[in-house]
Structures are given as structure tokens and as C-alpha cells.
Design a protein around this motif. Structure first.
Motif, PDB file in Angstrom:
ATOM      1  N   GLN A   1      -8.762  -4.526 -12.319  1.00 46.77           N
ATOM      2  CA  GLN A   1      -9.688  -3.665 -11.677  1.00 46.77           C
ATOM      3  C   GLN A   1      -9.734  -3.302 -10.177  1.00 46.77           C
ATOM      4  O   GLN A   1      -8.608  -3.778  -9.620  1.00 46.77           O
ATOM      5  CB  GLN A   1     -11.172  -4.474 -11.785  1.00 46.77           C
ATOM      6  N   GLU A   2     -10.318  -2.472  -9.833  1.00 52.47           N
ATOM      7  CA  GLU A   2     -10.407  -1.881  -8.535  1.00 52.47           C
ATOM      8  C   GLU A   2     -11.610  -2.338  -7.676  1.00 52.47           C
ATOM      9  O   GLU A   2     -12.874  -1.979  -8.202  1.00 52.47           O
ATOM     10  CB  GLU A   2     -10.136  -0.270  -8.348  1.00 52.47           C
TER      11      GLU A   2
ATOM     12  N   ASN B   1      -2.306  -8.475 -14.002  1.00 48.93           N
ATOM     13  CA  ASN B   1      -1.940  -9.181 -12.862  1.00 48.93           C
ATOM     14  C   ASN B   1      -1.999  -8.400 -11.591  1.00 48.93           C
ATOM     15  O   ASN B   1      -1.360  -8.728 -10.733  1.00 48.93           O
ATOM     16  CB  ASN B   1      -0.325  -9.650 -13.302  1.00 48.93           C
ATOM     17  N   VAL B   2      -2.531  -7.244 -11.835  1.00 50.64           N
ATOM     18  CA  VAL B   2      -2.820  -6.323 -10.622  1.00 50.64           C
ATOM     19  C   VAL B   2      -4.482  -6.346 -10.282  1.00 50.64           C
ATOM     20  O   VAL B   2      -5.174  -6.166 -10.962  1.00 50.64           O
ATOM     21  CB  VAL B   2      -2.167  -4.875 -10.830  1.00 50.64           C
ATOM     22  N   HIS B   3      -4.672  -6.248  -8.925  1.00 48.44           N
ATOM     23  CA  HIS B   3      -6.160  -5.997  -8.428  1.00 48.44           C
ATOM     24  C   HIS B   3      -5.886  -4.749  -7.364  1.00 48.44           C
ATOM     25  O   HIS B   3      -4.810  -4.923  -6.455  1.00 48.44           O
ATOM     26  CB  HIS B   3      -6.788  -7.142  -7.709  1.00 48.44           C
ATOM     27  N   CYS B   4      -6.629  -3.911  -7.259  1.00 50.76           N
ATOM     28  CA  CYS B   4      -6.714  -2.938  -6.260  1.00 50.76           C
ATOM     29  C   CYS B   4      -7.809  -2.851  -5.393  1.00 50.76           C
ATOM     30  O   CYS B   4      -8.868  -3.314  -5.829  1.00 50.76           O
ATOM     31  CB  CYS B   4      -6.490  -1.396  -7.145  1.00 50.76           C
ATOM     32  N   VAL B   5      -7.702  -2.579  -4.082  1.00 50.90           N
ATOM     33  CA  VAL B   5      -8.666  -2.397  -3.073  1.00 50.90           C
ATOM     34  C   VAL B   5      -8.792  -1.097  -2.575  1.00 50.90           C
ATOM     35  O   VAL B   5      -7.720  -0.799  -2.057  1.00 50.90           O
ATOM     36  CB  VAL B   5      -8.360  -3.529  -1.986  1.00 50.90           C
ATOM     37  N   SER B   6     -10.038  -0.467  -2.485  1.00 48.59           N
ATOM     38  CA  SER B   6     -10.095   0.662  -1.793  1.00 48.59           C
ATOM     39  C   SER B   6     -11.273   0.585  -1.002  1.00 48.59           C
ATOM     40  O   SER B   6     -12.214  -0.335  -1.012  1.00 48.59           O
ATOM     41  CB  SER B   6      -9.917   1.874  -2.558  1.00 48.59           C
ATOM     42  N   PHE B   7     -11.422   1.751  -0.340  1.00 48.01           N
ATOM     43  CA  PHE B   7     -12.646   1.875   0.780  1.00 48.01           C
ATOM     44  C   PHE B   7     -13.485   3.328   0.541  1.00 48.01           C
ATOM     45  O   PHE B   7     -12.806   4.251   0.143  1.00 48.01           O
ATOM     46  CB  PHE B   7     -12.278   1.692   2.079  1.00 48.01           C
ATOM     47  N   ARG B   8     -14.512   3.077   1.163  1.00 48.60           N
ATOM     48  CA  ARG B   8     -15.388   4.379   1.097  1.00 48.60           C
ATOM     49  C   ARG B   8     -15.155   5.012   2.655  1.00 48.60           C
ATOM     50  O   ARG B   8     -16.072   5.110   3.411  1.00 48.60           O
ATOM     51  CB  ARG B   8     -16.716   4.061   0.807  1.00 48.60           C
TER      52      ARG B   8
ATOM     53  N   VAL C   1      -3.852   2.782  -6.708  1.00 52.37           N
ATOM     54  CA  VAL C   1      -3.644   2.441  -7.959  1.00 52.37           C
ATOM     55  C   VAL C   1      -2.370   2.433  -8.699  1.00 52.37           C
ATOM     56  O   VAL C   1      -1.753   3.229  -8.213  1.00 52.37           O
ATOM     57  CB  VAL C   1      -4.644   2.689  -9.114  1.00 52.37           C
ATOM     58  N   PRO C   2      -1.827   1.939  -9.667  1.00 54.06           N
ATOM     59  CA  PRO C   2      -0.414   2.039 -10.265  1.00 54.06           C
ATOM     60  C   PRO C   2      -0.335   3.266 -10.805  1.00 54.06           C
ATOM     61  O   PRO C   2      -1.464   3.685 -11.691  1.00 54.06           O
ATOM     62  CB  PRO C   2      -0.339   1.035 -11.170  1.00 54.06           C
TER      63      PRO C   2
ATOM     64  N   ALA D   1       0.838  -1.206   0.021  1.00 55.76           N
ATOM     65  CA  ALA D   1       0.096  -0.186  -0.072  1.00 55.76           C
ATOM     66  C   ALA D   1       1.129   1.110  -0.037  1.00 55.76           C
ATOM     67  O   ALA D   1       2.109   1.310   0.418  1.00 55.76           O
ATOM     68  CB  ALA D   1      -1.047  -0.034   1.425  1.00 55.76           C
ATOM     69  N   GLY D   2       0.387   2.315  -0.202  1.00 61.44           N
ATOM     70  CA  GLY D   2       1.054   3.628  -0.121  1.00 61.44           C
ATOM     71  C   GLY D   2       1.429   4.160  -1.506  1.00 61.44           C
ATOM     72  O   GLY D   2       1.472   3.357  -2.659  1.00 61.44           O
ATOM     73  N   MET D   3       1.624   5.400  -1.628  1.00 64.75           N
ATOM     74  CA  MET D   3       2.034   5.899  -2.937  1.00 64.75           C
ATOM     75  C   MET D   3       3.226   5.521  -3.480  1.00 64.75           C
ATOM     76  O   MET D   3       3.550   5.153  -4.690  1.00 64.75           O
ATOM     77  CB  MET D   3       2.071   7.490  -2.801  1.00 64.75           C
ATOM     78  N   SER D   4       4.508   5.344  -2.697  1.00 66.70           N
ATOM     79  CA  SER D   4       5.616   4.612  -3.139  1.00 66.70           C
ATOM     80  C   SER D   4       5.278   3.203  -3.668  1.00 66.70           C
ATOM     81  O   SER D   4       5.948   2.792  -4.732  1.00 66.70           O
ATOM     82  CB  SER D   4       6.560   4.508  -1.776  1.00 66.70           C
ATOM     83  N   MET D   5       4.423   2.567  -3.092  1.00 62.33           N
ATOM     84  CA  MET D   5       4.162   1.219  -3.598  1.00 62.33           C
ATOM     85  C   MET D   5       3.280   1.287  -4.999  1.00 62.33           C
ATOM     86  O   MET D   5       3.610   0.629  -5.923  1.00 62.33           O
ATOM     87  CB  MET D   5       3.132   0.494  -2.467  1.00 62.33           C
ATOM     88  N   GLU D   6       2.568   2.241  -4.932  1.00 60.82           N
ATOM     89  CA  GLU D   6       2.047   2.571  -6.244  1.00 60.82           C
ATOM     90  C   GLU D   6       2.681   2.921  -7.609  1.00 60.82           C
ATOM     91  O   GLU D   6       2.710   2.353  -8.605  1.00 60.82           O
ATOM     92  CB  GLU D   6       1.019   3.668  -6.233  1.00 60.82           C
ATOM     93  N   LYS D   7       3.680   3.748  -7.243  1.00 59.98           N
ATOM     94  CA  LYS D   7       4.903   3.984  -8.097  1.00 59.98           C
ATOM     95  C   LYS D   7       5.648   2.750  -8.469  1.00 59.98           C
ATOM     96  O   LYS D   7       5.978   2.710  -9.884  1.00 59.98           O
ATOM     97  CB  LYS D   7       5.687   5.311  -7.837  1.00 59.98           C
TER      98      LYS D   7
END
Length: 416
Positions: free
Chosen positions: A351-352, A190-197, A176-177, A150-156
């Protein structure tokens, strides 16, 4: 059979998250120089504390006998590996941080322990895309099949590596990437993203705090990232609806992003000043910065709101917490990944998934928590919760601008 077993385990954990069952004893830091199973640290800590309190020892032993979740968190089958685990959690800072990182890690080890899969964590040396990239590649070289982070560094880092390693799966939590400039890139299969409300959790925290009778409120966020902003803007919307519903007057909110997730004297100074000037409750939103706000709250006898997990046991100054069931989302995602044959199903690949109240993944703690509201009951919370779930209350997730509200919000420039 695996799917049926995992469904039961997942249900247990959802109850645990909503009830705030994480004990502060399980929030031990992990040294970057010494990677060892968190479970060993938990057992040592419990042994020391229980030796001084025989009654607590008996209670703890009985709990471990009767609570499957406790057993899973202690890795009974030895699925943890210092490196080489099939599931790799790449993280910066500390693993069991009493907040977001710990929740992700709990999801990884609960799933791995229940499914009999090896897992490891890899600590990035610093919060930078280069450090995360190095840790990811280290995990892959050690035979990891799926990388969680998780996190912006991981996204990049994932934005750069997703196409370089098409046979490695990635699970991005709260992200997300993106490219080096922070722009979204196409999510590979090969990527799946999870986020929350998060706005729903923030809304409930704000609404219930005003309903309790507090009118002088504050918000100290970490960095201006979408999850933090959704928490904050939901908080403002909940306060506004409570003002409209109760007719509360002279409501004000101090609002500031510290630009850091770490404890800092500057954060303590700001919180001390707000409490001294009459602020009654501060929502501390982001990583470890709650430690600085907590220091001020304890000195000034102010209240605070925790984030991500139930933080009420960290201090008696926590009024409540705006939580999200990160662990359960990780468990669900990993279960679907393995059930599909160790790749993302078509409806998840590239997808997210967004989880909220409808999925029992956002809210404030209800059960087995330190309920510190004096004027607000759980029935009051249920009424608002049901209205949100039924769609009767609309909570905007728009973070492009501050929500329009009927009270005064004093916005301060972000910290350096």
C-alpha cells in the motif's frame, strides 16, 4: 515500551522539521570513494568552527546536552555500520544534501538510534536502475532486512526486485514500483510506499509570497516527476487564491523544468535572466539545483523559495521553504514495520501512505526559522493553514494539466 519511546522521539522530530532545525553544518557531502559515518564529519566541522568562537562552542555544547534530537543525529550508540546494517538506505548523489536525501537519512538514523538497530547507506554509482539494483543487492548480501530509497531509478529497481526477494522489505519514499518503461506494476506485500501532498506546501508558499506583496514570480523545477509537479501546481494555485483574495494585479509567473536536479550553468543563466527582467521570487524545486538559483539570487539580490526542508540558513536570499516532513514519515513507517514483527502490517503491505497538513507533514517553516516575511505574520499563515486543514480550501493534486489561473503563466520548454 518501544512504541511509547518512539512516539516521544517522533514528536520531537516533527517539531524540529516544522521549525527548520537542520544546521547547514550538518549538510556535508559524502564521497563515493570513502563511506564513513556522517556523524564524524559533523563533529570535525563543529570542532573547527567552535575553536574560532568560544561562545559558539559553549552554546553548541549546551544544545547537545539538552536536545535529544541532536544526540540521536550523532549516533551516540554506534548503530551506523559502513555496511551490513539491518536498515539499508540506498541513495544516489550525496547523502547529506541539505534537502531530500538528508531528510530520509535523518529519519533512518533517528529511528535506528532510538530502537538500537544497525543501519548503513549504500551509494549508487550513477542515477540508473542498474546502479540502484546493484546497490540493493549489495545491501541484501550484507544482511540488510529492509531497504529504504527514493527516486525513479529506485522505483524501477524495486519494480524488478520486489518479487525476487520476498523476504526483504522495501520502503519507497515518493514513489511506487514501476517497470523499465515507467509503467506502474502491482505493489508486492513486502513493499510499502510513502508520498506527500506537496501541493499543500507549494500552495502555502505561493499564497504567502503574494500576500507579502510580490507579483513577479518564478518556478524552476527539476524533472517532471509527480512530487515536483505537485509542488509547482500547488504553488500556482496558492498564487491564484491570493490574487483573488487581495485583488493583486499584474501578477505573472515564469515556469520551467530544467530536467536536472543538479546545479548547472544553464539554470543560473535562466535565473539571472528572470531576475534581470523583474522576477522577484523564484521557487527552486528539486535536489541541488537550488545552488544555481541561489547564485543568481545573491548576485541580483532576488528572493527564492526552498524545498523539502527549511533551507533558510543556506543563504539570506531564501524567503521561505515549501517543506514536507520526510524524516517523520520514515520514522513512522519503520516503527510500524518493526512493531509488526519485521514485516509490513496488513494495512501497509503493498500500500501507499500519503501524508499532508492533516498529519503535520507539509507546510512552510514556522518556528526556529529565519522568518523573512516583512508584511506577513505567523498569524496570517495560521489562518490559511487552518482553512486547509478544515477542508475549507481545496487544493487539487491533479498533475495531468496546468491549473487554470487568473493571471499570466509563461511556460518554457523543459531543459535538455
Amino acid at each position: 515500551m518501544k512504541k511509547k519511546i518512539l512516539f516521544i522521539i517522533t514528536g520531537l522530530f516533527m517539531i524540529g522539521m516544522m521549525s527548520g532545525c537542520s544546521d547547514s553544518k550538518q549538510q556535508e557531502s559524502v564521497s563515493k570513494d570513502e563511506q564513513k559515518p556522517i556523524e564524524e564529519e559533523i563533529e570535525v566541522t563543529e570542532d573547527v568552527e567552535n575553536a574560532e568562537n568560544p561562545e559558539k562552542e559553549a552554546e553548541s555544547t549546551e544544545e547537545q546536552k539538552t536536545n535529544p534530537l541532536v544526540e540521536l543525529l550523532q549516533d551516540p550508540y554506534g548503530n551506523y555500520q559502513s555496511e551490513g546494517g539491518e536498515i539499508a538506505f540506498v541513495v544516489g548523489g550525496t547523502v547529506m544534501d541539505g534537502s531530500f536525501n538528508g531528510a530520509i537519512y535523518d529519519g533512518v538514523r533517528i529511528y535506528a538510534s532510538s530502537a538500537g538497530i544497525s543501519f548503513s547507506y549504500y551509494l549508487a554509482e550513477e542515477d540508473s536502475p542498474a546502479a540502484y539494483r546493484e546497490s540493493i543487492e549489495n545491501a541484501i548480501e550484507s544482511q540488510a532486512k529492509i531497504v529504504v530509497g527514493a527516486g525513479m531509478s529506485m522505483e524501477k529497481a524495486v519494480g524488478e526486485l520486489q518479487n525476487n526477494y520476498p523476504d526483504i522489505a522495501f520502503l519507497l519514499v515518493d514513489g511506487v514500483p514501476i517497470d523499465e518503461e515507467g509503467n506502474d506494476v502491482e505493489i508486492a506485500d513486502n513493499v510499502h510506499c510513502v508520498s506527500f501532498r506537496e501541493e499543500e506546501s507549494g500552495y502555502l508558499a505561493g499564497y504567502m509570497t503574494v500576500l507579502e506583496g510580490y507579483h513577479k514570480l518564478g518556478f524552476i523545477g527539476g524533472k517532471e516527476t509527480p512530487p515536483v509537479m505537485r509542488y509547482g501546481y500547488g504553488y500556482l494555485q496558492g498564487i491564484d487564491d491570493a490574487v483573488q483574495d487581495t485583488g493583486a494585479e499584474d501578477v505573472t509567473v515564469e515556469y520551467w523544468y530544467s530536467n536536472s536536479y543538479e546545479p548547472d550553468d544553464a539554470i543560473t543563466e535562466v535565473a539571472m535572466g528572470w531576475y534581470a527582467e523583474g522576477t522577484e521570487v523564484i521557487f527552486a524545486c528539486g535536489g541541488h539545483l537550488y545552488e544555481s538559483v541561489c547564485m543568481a539570487a545573491e548576485q541580483k539580490e532576488g528572493w527564492m523559495i526552498g524545498v523539502d526542508v527549511d533551507q533558510s540558513r543556506l543563504s539570506d536570499r531564501f524567503l521561505t521553504s515549501a517543506i514536507k516532513n520526510t524524516s517523520n514519515a520514515v520514522i513512522i513507517s519503520l516503527d510500524d514495520f518493526y512493531a509488526a514483527g519485521m514485516h509490513w502490517p496488513k494495512d501497509m503491505a503493498g500500500q501507499e501512505s500519503i501524508y499532508g497538513i492533516e498529519d503535520n507533514c507539509t507546510g512552510i517553516p514556522l518556528y526556529n526559522t529565519e522568518w523573512r516575511f516583512q508584511n506577513v505574520t505567523m498569524d496570517d499563515l495560521y489562518k490559511v493553514y487552518k482553512r486547509i486543514k478544515a477542508g475549507e480550501i481545496e487544493i487539487s493534486d491533479d498533475i495531468s494539466k496546468l491549473p487554470q489561473v487568473s493571471y499570466t503563466v509563461n511556460v518554457y520548454e523543459s531543459g535538455e
